[in-house]
Write a protein that holds these residues in place. Structure first.
Motif, PDB file in Angstrom:
ATOM      1  N   ARG A 110       0.829  -1.202   0.000  1.00  0.00           N
ATOM      2  CA  ARG A 110       0.000   0.000   0.000  1.00  0.00           C
ATOM      3  C   ARG A 110       0.870   1.263   0.000  1.00  0.00           C
ATOM      4  O   ARG A 110       0.604   2.226  -0.731  1.00  0.00           O
ATOM      5  CB  ARG A 110      -0.918   0.010   1.223  1.00  0.00           C
ATOM      6  N   ASP A 111       1.916   1.233   0.808  1.00  0.00           N
ATOM      7  CA  ASP A 111       2.818   2.383   0.896  1.00  0.00           C
ATOM      8  C   ASP A 111       3.495   2.660  -0.444  1.00  0.00           C
ATOM      9  O   ASP A 111       3.516   3.796  -0.923  1.00  0.00           O
ATOM     10  CB  ASP A 111       3.870   2.121   1.977  1.00  0.00           C
ATOM     11  N   LEU A 112       4.021   1.614  -1.071  1.00  0.00           N
ATOM     12  CA  LEU A 112       4.740   1.789  -2.335  1.00  0.00           C
ATOM     13  C   LEU A 112       3.807   2.201  -3.468  1.00  0.00           C
ATOM     14  O   LEU A 112       4.195   2.989  -4.337  1.00  0.00           O
ATOM     15  CB  LEU A 112       5.471   0.502  -2.693  1.00  0.00           C
ATOM     16  N   LEU A 113       2.588   1.682  -3.474  1.00  0.00           N
ATOM     17  CA  LEU A 113       1.647   2.077  -4.519  1.00  0.00           C
ATOM     18  C   LEU A 113       1.385   3.582  -4.480  1.00  0.00           C
ATOM     19  O   LEU A 113       1.161   4.215  -5.521  1.00  0.00           O
ATOM     20  CB  LEU A 113       0.324   1.316  -4.363  1.00  0.00           C
ATOM     21  N   THR A 120      -4.315   6.222  -4.570  1.00  0.00           N
ATOM     22  CA  THR A 120      -4.046   6.842  -5.855  1.00  0.00           C
ATOM     23  C   THR A 120      -2.591   6.615  -6.207  1.00  0.00           C
ATOM     24  O   THR A 120      -1.694   6.998  -5.443  1.00  0.00           O
ATOM     25  CB  THR A 120      -4.330   8.356  -5.819  1.00  0.00           C
ATOM     26  N   ALA A 121      -2.359   5.955  -7.323  1.00  0.00           N
ATOM     27  CA  ALA A 121      -0.992   5.722  -7.778  1.00  0.00           C
ATOM     28  C   ALA A 121      -0.525   6.978  -8.507  1.00  0.00           C
ATOM     29  O   ALA A 121      -0.964   7.270  -9.623  1.00  0.00           O
ATOM     30  CB  ALA A 121      -0.945   4.508  -8.703  1.00  0.00           C
ATOM     31  N   THR A 122       0.351   7.758  -7.876  1.00  0.00           N
ATOM     32  CA  THR A 122       0.765   9.046  -8.438  1.00  0.00           C
ATOM     33  C   THR A 122       1.992   8.931  -9.326  1.00  0.00           C
ATOM     34  O   THR A 122       2.318   9.866 -10.056  1.00  0.00           O
ATOM     35  CB  THR A 122       1.068  10.045  -7.305  1.00  0.00           C
ATOM     36  N   GLY A 123       2.698   7.808  -9.260  1.00  0.00           N
ATOM     37  CA  GLY A 123       3.898   7.647 -10.067  1.00  0.00           C
ATOM     38  C   GLY A 123       3.590   7.376 -11.523  1.00  0.00           C
ATOM     39  O   GLY A 123       2.439   7.159 -11.921  1.00  0.00           O
ATOM     40  N   LYS A 124       4.637   7.383 -12.337  1.00  0.00           N
ATOM     41  CA  LYS A 124       4.509   7.066 -13.750  1.00  0.00           C
ATOM     42  C   LYS A 124       4.228   5.578 -13.900  1.00  0.00           C
ATOM     43  O   LYS A 124       4.965   4.740 -13.380  1.00  0.00           O
ATOM     44  CB  LYS A 124       5.799   7.436 -14.483  1.00  0.00           C
TER      45      LYS A 124
END
Length: 279
Positions: free
Chosen positions: A24-27, A51-55
């Motif tokens: 959950r933290d990494l997502l 919400t996955a904010t990364g690319k």
């Protein structure tokens, strides 16, 4: 900026509640997320209220080689790279092992966030021996490839774990009966951790009959290993006669089953002849 690293993270195989706190933290904070199926990744994030904010990048069997350097460069530049498959652990019958190999070779840090595994879940719930086991991946689709694999596994003494398609399960179990015997203990695990989870355990012959018309859902098969000490010609007479009834010469059928099982050809031939005389 912290040193970059590649994280391989297990995702739930069914119940989203099995997502670990570290996943959950990494997502939520990874700079780059490499996903086997981007739509399934976004669906998982939604079910977890994240919400996955990364690319987000597609990372699957067909583009793995092309993506490797891009992901390694991202980690080398100090970014956090998260790698996930559709379900379970990346690299286990899923993309990722080539990336991990290159990361080790090039000195790029890589680590694992453990979690759900269909292999271990099925093994644990099967009721079969767990002290030694082998994971055989998906049973081959084509008859010739499947027969070759099962021939090589006839003498395997460890418990075996397979993935399979719901549309091919009937054919796979029927082939297992031919090669492993209809009395070999096994378990068919369907929809593990989901609402309609089902585990059917019993002899392969019974399971093949039960699943002959196909099943629904994601399937894992667990098959007990061979017990060579108990093998005898009588155990395989039916298989010799089946091949003979299909047109193979009796001696050739006995030789074939002998090579597959380790039981002496002469014993198989004589037992088959005796069974024929009885009939």
């Amino acid at each position: 900026m912290s040193d970059g690293k590649i994280y391989l993270a297990a995702t739930p195989i069914g119940d989203p509640g099995d997502a670990t706190p570290r996943l959950r933290d990494l997502l939520g904070r990874a700079d780059v997320i490499a996903a086997e199926d981007t739509r399934r990744l976004l669906n998982l994030a939604s079910r977890l209220d994240l919400t996955a904010t990364g690319k987000i990048l597609a990372f699957h069997d067909h583009n793995e080689n092309e993506r490797i350097e891009e992901l390694l460069d991202a980690a080398r530049s100090g970014l956090t790279v998260l790698v996930v498959s559709d379900a379970g652990m990346p690299t286990v019958s899923d993309p990722g092992y080539r990336l991990v190999r290159e990361a080790h070779d090039q000195g790029v840090p890589v680590t694992v966030i453990p979690g759900a595994s269909a292999v271990l879940t099925a093994l644990a719930i099967s009721g079969l021996a767990t002290d030694r086991f082998s994971f055989e991946g998906f049973a081959p689709r084509k008859d010739g490839d499947r027969n070759k694999v099962f021939t090589e596994l006839v003498g395997e003494e460890r418990t075996m774990v397979f993935f399979d398609s719901p549309h091919r399960i009937g054919d796979t179990l029927a082939a297992m009966v031919l090669y492993f015997g209809d009395d070999r203990e096994a378990a068919v695990c369907r929809e593990l951790t989901k609402t309609y989870e089902e585990v059917k355990r019993g002899p392969l012959g019974e399971l093949a009959e039960w699943a002959k018309d196909g099943l629904r859902g994601e399937i894992t098969i667990v098959v007990s290993g061979a017990d060579e000490d108990d093998a005898s010609a009588e155990d395989y007479v039916a298989e010799v006669l089946t091949l003979a009834n299909m047109g193979m010469r009796l001696k050739s059928a006995a030789a074939y089953i002998s090579e597959r099982t380790g039981v002496r050809k002469k014993e198989l031939y004589e037992a088959a002849m005796a069974r024929r005389d009885e009939e």
